[in-house]
Scaffold this motif. Structure first.
Motif, mmCIF file in Angstrom:
data_model
loop_
_atom_site.group_PDB
_atom_site.id
_atom_site.type_symbol
_atom_site.label_atom_id
_atom_site.label_comp_id
_atom_site.label_asym_id
_atom_site.label_seq_id
_atom_site.Cartn_x
_atom_site.Cartn_y
_atom_site.Cartn_z
ATOM 1 N N GLN A 107 -2.923 12.819 1.744
ATOM 2 C CA GLN A 107 -2.406 13.126 0.419
ATOM 3 C C GLN A 107 -3.016 14.414 -0.141
ATOM 4 O OE1 GLN A 107 0.330 11.235 -1.051
ATOM 5 N NE2 GLN A 107 0.214 11.130 1.174
ATOM 6 N N SER B 114 -6.890 1.514 -6.353
ATOM 7 C CA SER B 114 -6.973 2.262 -5.107
ATOM 8 C C SER B 114 -7.106 1.303 -3.922
ATOM 9 C CB SER B 114 -8.153 3.229 -5.152
ATOM 10 O OG SER B 114 -9.344 2.544 -5.493
ATOM 11 N N THR C 192 -5.918 8.941 3.591
ATOM 12 C CA THR C 192 -5.046 8.639 4.728
ATOM 13 C C THR C 192 -5.052 7.137 4.949
ATOM 14 O OG1 THR C 192 -6.749 8.750 6.466
ATOM 15 C CG2 THR C 192 -5.675 10.830 5.849
ATOM 16 N N VAL C 193 -3.995 6.619 5.549
ATOM 17 C CA VAL C 193 -3.924 5.185 5.848
ATOM 18 C C VAL C 193 -5.005 4.801 6.852
ATOM 19 C CG1 VAL C 193 -2.508 3.446 7.032
ATOM 20 C CG2 VAL C 193 -1.503 4.857 5.236
ATOM 21 N N ILE D 254 3.241 -1.193 4.167
ATOM 22 C CA ILE D 254 2.403 -0.003 4.038
ATOM 23 C C ILE D 254 3.287 1.211 4.265
ATOM 24 C CG2 ILE D 254 0.433 1.290 4.953
ATOM 25 C CD1 ILE D 254 -0.757 -1.387 5.863
ATOM 26 N N PRO E 262 1.431 5.649 -1.058
ATOM 27 C CA PRO E 262 0.756 6.921 -1.287
ATOM 28 C C PRO E 262 0.904 7.397 -2.724
ATOM 29 C CG PRO E 262 2.873 7.318 -0.262
ATOM 30 C CD PRO E 262 2.715 5.820 -0.352
ATOM 31 N N TYR F 232 -4.295 6.696 -1.607
ATOM 32 C CA TYR F 232 -3.470 5.508 -1.419
ATOM 33 C C TYR F 232 -3.867 4.400 -2.391
ATOM 34 C CZ TYR F 232 -1.109 7.473 2.555
ATOM 35 O OH TYR F 232 -0.316 8.277 3.344
ATOM 36 N N ILE G 2 0.872 -1.171 0.000
ATOM 37 C CA ILE G 2 0.000 0.000 0.000
ATOM 38 C C ILE G 2 0.909 1.221 0.000
ATOM 39 C CG2 ILE G 2 -1.635 1.372 1.356
ATOM 40 C CD1 ILE G 2 -2.920 -1.251 2.260
ATOM 41 N N LYS H 262 -5.809 -3.435 4.492
ATOM 42 C CA LYS H 262 -4.507 -3.361 5.155
ATOM 43 C C LYS H 262 -3.944 -4.754 5.402
ATOM 44 C CE LYS H 262 -5.435 0.906 7.758
ATOM 45 N NZ LYS H 262 -5.588 1.460 9.131
ATOM 46 N N ASP I 167 3.222 5.084 4.865
ATOM 47 C CA ASP I 167 2.271 6.088 5.319
ATOM 48 C C ASP I 167 2.921 7.464 5.263
ATOM 49 O OD1 ASP I 167 0.450 7.680 6.601
ATOM 50 O OD2 ASP I 167 0.235 6.402 8.367
#
Length: 249
Positions: free
Chosen positions: A187, A155, A166-167, A181, A33, A38, A31, A175, A183
């Motif tokens: 964004q 996405s 946002t995460v 991931i 950005p 994300y 995952i 997740k 983070d």
């Protein structure tokens, strides 16, 4: 498989791209950005199928390629005028755009995509590519391209829900599918829409209203005399998609 990593303090796109790429090369899922929210990505066909299942995607959904301006020029096949449009939007004006266009099937990266996965990543001879997604994606695309690996994804959200900026907003099951991931916090583009504006540059059709759409609309009108339709807004068209065949959320 790599242990999950949450990078919350240091931002180093070049270093983080290297960490992500090591996971992807080993068949993992990341995952990451982008300017427009994300995304969840992989290079291995089995990992991409796991993404498809984790998102509860329907058969009409498509993966997109995570690319760069250089990869777009190498893979996509469009006229000189349309190529100049993409360059103006993504290179000169630093906008993030989902570029849809005919592609060269004999490109070394395309040839690495199994047929069933290629069918899930293309529509009627066209392929979508996120161009200028941000510094980390640029670095990651460069690594994947040099290794002749297709970097594909969508996405990082359950199908039918909005792109997450946002995460913390990403659903737990999404997740859980990731092996790493990255983070970078909230964004850039989330209002009025997150996700990328998608345009078919073969026929200059808007396929999805997304981030910075009014800016892109103005560029088309101001520099090329082309009038794109107005975004009807999320209340009328929540997903922003004007056609199901190119839904990559």
């Amino acid at each position: 498989m790599s242990i999950k990593k949450y990078s919350n303090q240091d931002i180093s796109p070049k270093d983080d791209a290297q960490k992500v790429f090591q996971v992807l090369k080993n068949g993992g899922i990341a995952i990451i950005p982008s300017n427009v929210g994300y995304g969840i990505v992989a290079t291995d066909p089995k990992a991409l199928r796991r993404i498809f299942n984790a998102k509860n995607r329907q058969p009409h959904k498509r993966h997109a390629m995570i690319g760069s301006h250089n990869l777009h020029k190498a893979i996509h096949h469009i006229s000189a005028r349309e190529a100049e449009m993409v360059s103006r939007l993504t290179f000169d004006l630093d906008l993030t755009v989902g570029v849809v266009a005919s592609y060269h099937p004999d490109h070394s990266v395309i040839k690495k995509i199994p047929q069933d996965l290629l069918e899930q990543s293309s529509v009627e001879g066209t392929m979508a590519m996120l161009v200028n997604g941000g510094k980390l994606q640029e670095e990651l695309s460069k690594l994947a391209t040099n290794a002749e690996l297709p970097l594909l994804g969508s996405s990082a959200n359950l199908t039918g829900t909005a792109t997450k900026v946002t995460v913390e907003e990403i659903e737990p099951e999404i997740k859980a599918a990731a092996d790493i991931i990255i983070d970078y916090g909230r964004q850039k583009y989330s209002h009025p829409r997150s996700s990328s504006t998608m345009i078919n540059f073969n026929d200059l059709r808007v396929l999805r209203f997304g981030a910075c759409y009014e800016v892109i609309q103005d560029v088309f009108s101001r520099f090329y005399g082309i009038h794109l339709p107005d975004d009807p807004g999320r209340d009328v068209l929540f997903s922003g998609h004007l056609t199901r065949s190119r839904d990559v959320n």
